[in-house]
Design a protein around this motif. Structure first.
Motif, PDB file in Angstrom:
ATOM      1  N   GLY A 148      -0.499   7.893 -10.547  1.00  0.00           N
ATOM      2  CA  GLY A 148      -1.154   6.793 -10.632  1.00  0.00           C
ATOM      3  C   GLY A 148      -0.478   5.661 -11.368  1.00  0.00           C
ATOM      4  O   GLY A 148      -0.736   4.352 -11.201  1.00  0.00           O
ATOM      5  N   ALA A 149       0.211   6.043 -12.334  1.00  0.00           N
ATOM      6  CA  ALA A 149       0.901   5.085 -13.333  1.00  0.00           C
ATOM      7  C   ALA A 149      -0.057   4.173 -13.965  1.00  0.00           C
ATOM      8  O   ALA A 149       0.093   3.408 -14.341  1.00  0.00           O
ATOM      9  CB  ALA A 149       1.824   4.461 -12.398  1.00  0.00           C
ATOM     10  N   TYR A 150      -1.285   4.934 -14.323  1.00  0.00           N
ATOM     11  CA  TYR A 150      -2.452   4.260 -14.898  1.00  0.00           C
ATOM     12  C   TYR A 150      -2.541   4.758 -16.461  1.00  0.00           C
ATOM     13  O   TYR A 150      -2.043   6.133 -16.412  1.00  0.00           O
ATOM     14  CB  TYR A 150      -3.779   4.168 -14.354  1.00  0.00           C
ATOM     15  CG  TYR A 150      -3.991   3.490 -13.121  1.00  0.00           C
ATOM     16  CD1 TYR A 150      -4.305   2.133 -13.099  1.00  0.00           C
ATOM     17  CD2 TYR A 150      -3.672   3.840 -11.680  1.00  0.00           C
ATOM     18  CE1 TYR A 150      -4.422   1.214 -12.044  1.00  0.00           C
ATOM     19  CE2 TYR A 150      -3.907   3.434 -10.798  1.00  0.00           C
ATOM     20  CZ  TYR A 150      -4.551   2.050 -10.692  1.00  0.00           C
ATOM     21  OH  TYR A 150      -4.598   1.115  -9.452  1.00  0.00           O
ATOM     22  N   GLY A 205      -3.788  -0.868  -1.585  1.00  0.00           N
ATOM     23  CA  GLY A 205      -4.639  -1.443  -2.535  1.00  0.00           C
ATOM     24  C   GLY A 205      -3.990  -1.906  -3.710  1.00  0.00           C
ATOM     25  O   GLY A 205      -4.108  -3.272  -4.038  1.00  0.00           O
ATOM     26  N   ARG A 206      -2.959  -1.267  -4.363  1.00  0.00           N
ATOM     27  CA  ARG A 206      -2.065  -1.918  -5.211  1.00  0.00           C
ATOM     28  C   ARG A 206      -1.408  -3.060  -4.696  1.00  0.00           C
ATOM     29  O   ARG A 206      -1.251  -4.034  -5.554  1.00  0.00           O
ATOM     30  CB  ARG A 206      -1.242  -0.731  -5.891  1.00  0.00           C
ATOM     31  CG  ARG A 206      -1.852   0.419  -6.271  1.00  0.00           C
ATOM     32  CD  ARG A 206      -0.820   1.397  -6.643  1.00  0.00           C
ATOM     33  NE  ARG A 206       0.080   1.208  -7.835  1.00  0.00           N
ATOM     34  CZ  ARG A 206       0.120   1.821  -8.928  1.00  0.00           C
ATOM     35  NH1 ARG A 206      -1.231   2.584  -9.029  1.00  0.00           N
ATOM     36  NH2 ARG A 206       0.569   1.775 -10.012  1.00  0.00           N
ATOM     37  N   PHE A 260       2.965   1.125   2.960  1.00  0.00           N
ATOM     38  CA  PHE A 260       1.647   0.917   2.013  1.00  0.00           C
ATOM     39  C   PHE A 260       0.562   1.575   2.853  1.00  0.00           C
ATOM     40  O   PHE A 260       0.246   1.102   3.991  1.00  0.00           O
ATOM     41  CB  PHE A 260       1.495  -0.387   2.109  1.00  0.00           C
ATOM     42  CG  PHE A 260       2.681  -1.344   1.214  1.00  0.00           C
ATOM     43  CD1 PHE A 260       2.727  -1.298   0.039  1.00  0.00           C
ATOM     44  CD2 PHE A 260       3.528  -2.088   2.129  1.00  0.00           C
ATOM     45  CE1 PHE A 260       3.893  -1.944  -0.766  1.00  0.00           C
ATOM     46  CE2 PHE A 260       4.597  -2.379   1.287  1.00  0.00           C
ATOM     47  CZ  PHE A 260       4.736  -2.484  -0.083  1.00  0.00           C
ATOM     48  N   THR A 261       0.045   2.429   1.983  1.00  0.00           N
ATOM     49  CA  THR A 261      -1.131   3.406   2.849  1.00  0.00           C
ATOM     50  C   THR A 261      -2.568   3.292   2.259  1.00  0.00           C
ATOM     51  O   THR A 261      -2.639   2.624   1.129  1.00  0.00           O
ATOM     52  CB  THR A 261      -0.606   4.687   2.553  1.00  0.00           C
ATOM     53  OG1 THR A 261      -0.282   5.086   1.067  1.00  0.00           O
ATOM     54  CG2 THR A 261       0.762   5.064   3.220  1.00  0.00           C
ATOM     55  N   PHE A 262      -3.172   3.875   2.927  1.00  0.00           N
ATOM     56  CA  PHE A 262      -4.771   3.941   2.355  1.00  0.00           C
ATOM     57  C   PHE A 262      -5.117   5.420   1.901  1.00  0.00           C
ATOM     58  O   PHE A 262      -6.248   5.671   1.885  1.00  0.00           O
ATOM     59  CB  PHE A 262      -5.712   3.749   3.650  1.00  0.00           C
ATOM     60  CG  PHE A 262      -5.827   1.882   3.782  1.00  0.00           C
ATOM     61  CD1 PHE A 262      -5.254   1.209   2.738  1.00  0.00           C
ATOM     62  CD2 PHE A 262      -6.486   1.762   4.940  1.00  0.00           C
ATOM     63  CE1 PHE A 262      -5.251  -0.340   3.178  1.00  0.00           C
ATOM     64  CE2 PHE A 262      -6.461   0.292   5.091  1.00  0.00           C
ATOM     65  CZ  PHE A 262      -5.952  -0.736   4.308  1.00  0.00           C
ATOM     66  N   GLY A 263      -4.161   5.956   1.511  1.00  0.00           N
ATOM     67  CA  GLY A 263      -4.171   7.317   0.777  1.00  0.00           C
ATOM     68  C   GLY A 263      -2.966   7.821   0.604  1.00  0.00           C
ATOM     69  O   GLY A 263      -1.918   7.674   1.525  1.00  0.00           O
ATOM     70  N   GLU A 264      -2.521   8.598  -0.621  1.00  0.00           N
ATOM     71  CA  GLU A 264      -1.346   8.806  -0.841  1.00  0.00           C
ATOM     72  C   GLU A 264      -1.365  10.487  -1.009  1.00  0.00           C
ATOM     73  O   GLU A 264      -2.446  10.950  -1.655  1.00  0.00           O
ATOM     74  CB  GLU A 264      -0.678   8.126  -2.077  1.00  0.00           C
ATOM     75  CG  GLU A 264      -0.765   6.769  -1.916  1.00  0.00           C
ATOM     76  CD  GLU A 264      -2.012   5.979  -1.991  1.00  0.00           C
ATOM     77  OE1 GLU A 264      -2.219   5.201  -1.089  1.00  0.00           O
ATOM     78  OE2 GLU A 264      -2.840   6.095  -2.861  1.00  0.00           O
ATOM     79  N   TYR A 265      -0.141  11.287  -0.918  1.00  0.00           N
ATOM     80  CA  TYR A 265      -0.070  12.822  -0.750  1.00  0.00           C
ATOM     81  C   TYR A 265       1.079  13.228  -1.527  1.00  0.00           C
ATOM     82  O   TYR A 265       2.283  12.619  -1.445  1.00  0.00           O
ATOM     83  CB  TYR A 265      -0.070  13.341   0.278  1.00  0.00           C
ATOM     84  CG  TYR A 265      -0.813  12.831   1.550  1.00  0.00           C
ATOM     85  CD1 TYR A 265      -2.257  12.124   1.368  1.00  0.00           C
ATOM     86  CD2 TYR A 265      -0.217  12.827   3.063  1.00  0.00           C
ATOM     87  CE1 TYR A 265      -3.028  11.574   2.559  1.00  0.00           C
ATOM     88  CE2 TYR A 265      -1.199  12.322   4.196  1.00  0.00           C
ATOM     89  CZ  TYR A 265      -2.404  11.697   3.635  1.00  0.00           C
ATOM     90  OH  TYR A 265      -3.094  11.073   4.789  1.00  0.00           O
ATOM     91  N   GLY A 266       0.850  14.240  -2.606  1.00  0.00           N
ATOM     92  CA  GLY A 266       1.948  14.558  -3.296  1.00  0.00           C
ATOM     93  C   GLY A 266       1.556  15.808  -4.086  1.00  0.00           C
ATOM     94  O   GLY A 266       0.480  16.318  -3.983  1.00  0.00           O
ATOM     95  N   LEU A 296      -4.966   4.586  -4.629  1.00  0.00           N
ATOM     96  CA  LEU A 296      -4.142   3.896  -5.463  1.00  0.00           C
ATOM     97  C   LEU A 296      -3.171   4.384  -6.272  1.00  0.00           C
ATOM     98  O   LEU A 296      -2.716   4.097  -7.644  1.00  0.00           O
ATOM     99  CB  LEU A 296      -5.190   3.206  -6.693  1.00  0.00           C
ATOM    100  CG  LEU A 296      -6.378   2.349  -6.248  1.00  0.00           C
ATOM    101  CD1 LEU A 296      -7.339   2.009  -7.179  1.00  0.00           C
ATOM    102  CD2 LEU A 296      -5.590   0.975  -5.474  1.00  0.00           C
ATOM    103  N   MET A 297      -2.314   5.162  -5.792  1.00  0.00           N
ATOM    104  CA  MET A 297      -1.298   6.126  -6.252  1.00  0.00           C
ATOM    105  C   MET A 297      -0.005   5.771  -5.560  1.00  0.00           C
ATOM    106  O   MET A 297       0.189   4.962  -4.616  1.00  0.00           O
ATOM    107  CB  MET A 297      -1.736   7.593  -5.917  1.00  0.00           C
ATOM    108  CG  MET A 297      -2.978   7.973  -6.585  1.00  0.00           C
ATOM    109  SD  MET A 297      -3.122   9.868  -6.820  1.00  0.00           S
ATOM    110  CE  MET A 297      -1.839  10.255  -8.113  1.00  0.00           C
ATOM    111  N   LEU A 298       1.225   6.383  -6.446  1.00  0.00           N
ATOM    112  CA  LEU A 298       2.494   6.141  -5.953  1.00  0.00           C
ATOM    113  C   LEU A 298       2.997   7.882  -5.444  1.00  0.00           C
ATOM    114  O   LEU A 298       2.849   8.680  -6.385  1.00  0.00           O
ATOM    115  CB  LEU A 298       3.184   5.712  -6.750  1.00  0.00           C
ATOM    116  CG  LEU A 298       2.916   4.393  -7.597  1.00  0.00           C
ATOM    117  CD1 LEU A 298       3.912   4.016  -8.294  1.00  0.00           C
ATOM    118  CD2 LEU A 298       2.811   3.331  -6.225  1.00  0.00           C
TER     119      LEU A 298
END
Length: 387
Positions: free
Chosen positions: A200-202, A332-333, A361-367, A379-381
């Motif tokens: 998330g880099a927060y 969102g970012r 640019f997505t509405f959900g991220e997977y990893g 809200l992730m990368l």
């Protein structure tokens, strides 16, 4: 592994699909997969039919992307319809793809069926080296469970389909068909490396509490026995009224909620999507009771700068120049970044350093991180080096 990226902003879906696919055919004649990301302003079925006509026999899969994409050309999209394709090929690559609409069954059963079909499409009966998934932003965790039932814990990457208005106008691409609710997977069989950086880099704050009540999978009702929205408002020094409805979605981009995995290697971000009348918080991915929620922070400068930072961490982790990069960046970012998108695009281009890439640019991220389980977030990368 070999790769090639092509885009088009032609006026019609048919023309755009044909133009981008023709570039792929010329640049990578032995493409084994075409990962396509387009505008929800195009007719998706028309777009896919045109791509398939130019690339017969090549699995085509992907989804619509929020407002645009980024390639070595820079940011492509905005007010102009767009499509981008990342194609992968080479002698040391076999790909099996499969997709299904949600209407065909329950997500976990669909995931298991997709896994079996993807293996069959690749002519294999064993787990892949890694896999890709895209789905509608609703039940991603259960599709993953179904796939894992069949192949075990195998590293993955991907993201959820998006539209430009959070209005359910997204589409998932599956060969020549498109559907709005469902899942697609691609299994990669190769000896070439795969590296994923998921973050998330927060920054963490000292505001945290235990989720003591949930309404279903995706609505936090209480934190430490108090109404969740009131707790979040108190943490932020804001009024509940200012966070009702969709106000919370935009206000929380710079201060979302985080949940640590069992070893603390990953803080999976949950985007507060809306403040409900019962003072619960709707979130974009599953949360369970009796887990600790942390308020996270990151201003717009942080969101812009996180692209270069995370890409640098991915490159260090990979250790060698890959054949391609696939960057999944939260929509969102991107919304919060707004007119600073060219700074982000420049960061992607610089980080790729000549390697073909595509960012959606997505509405959900997977990893995943380290030895953790495959995870979803908002809200992730999720940045991936392929080959």
């Amino acid at each position: 592994m070999q790769s090639f990226v092509a885009t088009s902003t032609a006026a019609t879906a048919a023309a755009a699909g044909a133009e981008a696919a023709a570039k792929i055919k010329a640049g990578l004649p032995d493409a084994k997969i075409a990962m396509a990301y387009g505008s929800c302003d195009y007719d998706s079925a028309e777009l896919l039919s045109a791509i398939a006509s130019e690339l017969p026999g090549v699995p085509v899969l992907g989804n619509t992307s929020f407002t645009g994409i980024v390639t070595p050309e820079g940011f492509v999209g905005g007010d102009t319809p767009f499509v981008g394709i990342l194609a992968l090929g080479g002698d040391d690559l076999v790909v099996g793809a499969a997709g299904a609409s949600r209407a065909t069954g329950e997500p976990r059963a669909i995931g298991a069926d997709l896994a079996r079909r993807a293996m069959a499409a690749a002519g294999k009966n064993e787990a892949p080296a890694y896999w890709y998934m895209a789905a509608s932003p609703a039940e991603e965790e259960y599709y993953i469970k179904g796939v894992t039932e069949v192949i075990g814990r195998v590293p993955y990457f991907g993201g959820s389909a998006a539209d430009n208005e959070i209005a359910g106008k997204w589409w998932i691409y599956n060969g020549t068909e498109a559907f709005q609710d469902g899942c697609i997977v691609a299994f990669f069989y190769t000896d070439t490396p795969f590296t994923n950086k998921f973050t998330g880099a927060y920054a963490e704050t000292d505001d945290f509490g235990v989720v003591t009540k949930m309404n279903g999978d995706r609505a936090i009702a209480e934190i430490d026995g108090k109404p969740a929205l009131q707790v979040y408002a108190d943490w932020r020094g804001m009024s509940v009224d200012d966070l009702m409805g969709a106000n919370l979605l935009s206000e929380s981009i710079v201060s979302p909620l985080g949940f640590k995995d069992r070893l603390g290697d990953l803080v999976a971000i949950r985007h507060p999507m809306g403040g409900n009348e019962d003072l619960s918080i709707a979130v974009g991915a599953k949360v369970v009771e009796k887990t600790c929620v942390i308020r996270m922070e990151g201003d717009v400068d942080c969101l812009v700068g996180s692209v270069a930072k995370t890409a640098g961490e991915l490159k260090e982790k990979a250790g060698a120049k890959p054949a391609a990069y696939f960057f999944v960046h939260c929509g969102g970012r991107r919304a919060a970044i707004a007119d600073r998108i060219d700074e982000v695009a420049d960061a992607f281009v610089k980080a790729a350093d000549g390697v073909p890439f595509l960012a959606e640019f997505t509405f959900g991220e997977y990893g995943y991180e380290d030895d953790g389980l495959n995870a979803t977030g908002g809200l992730m990368l999720s940045f991936t080096a392929l080959g």
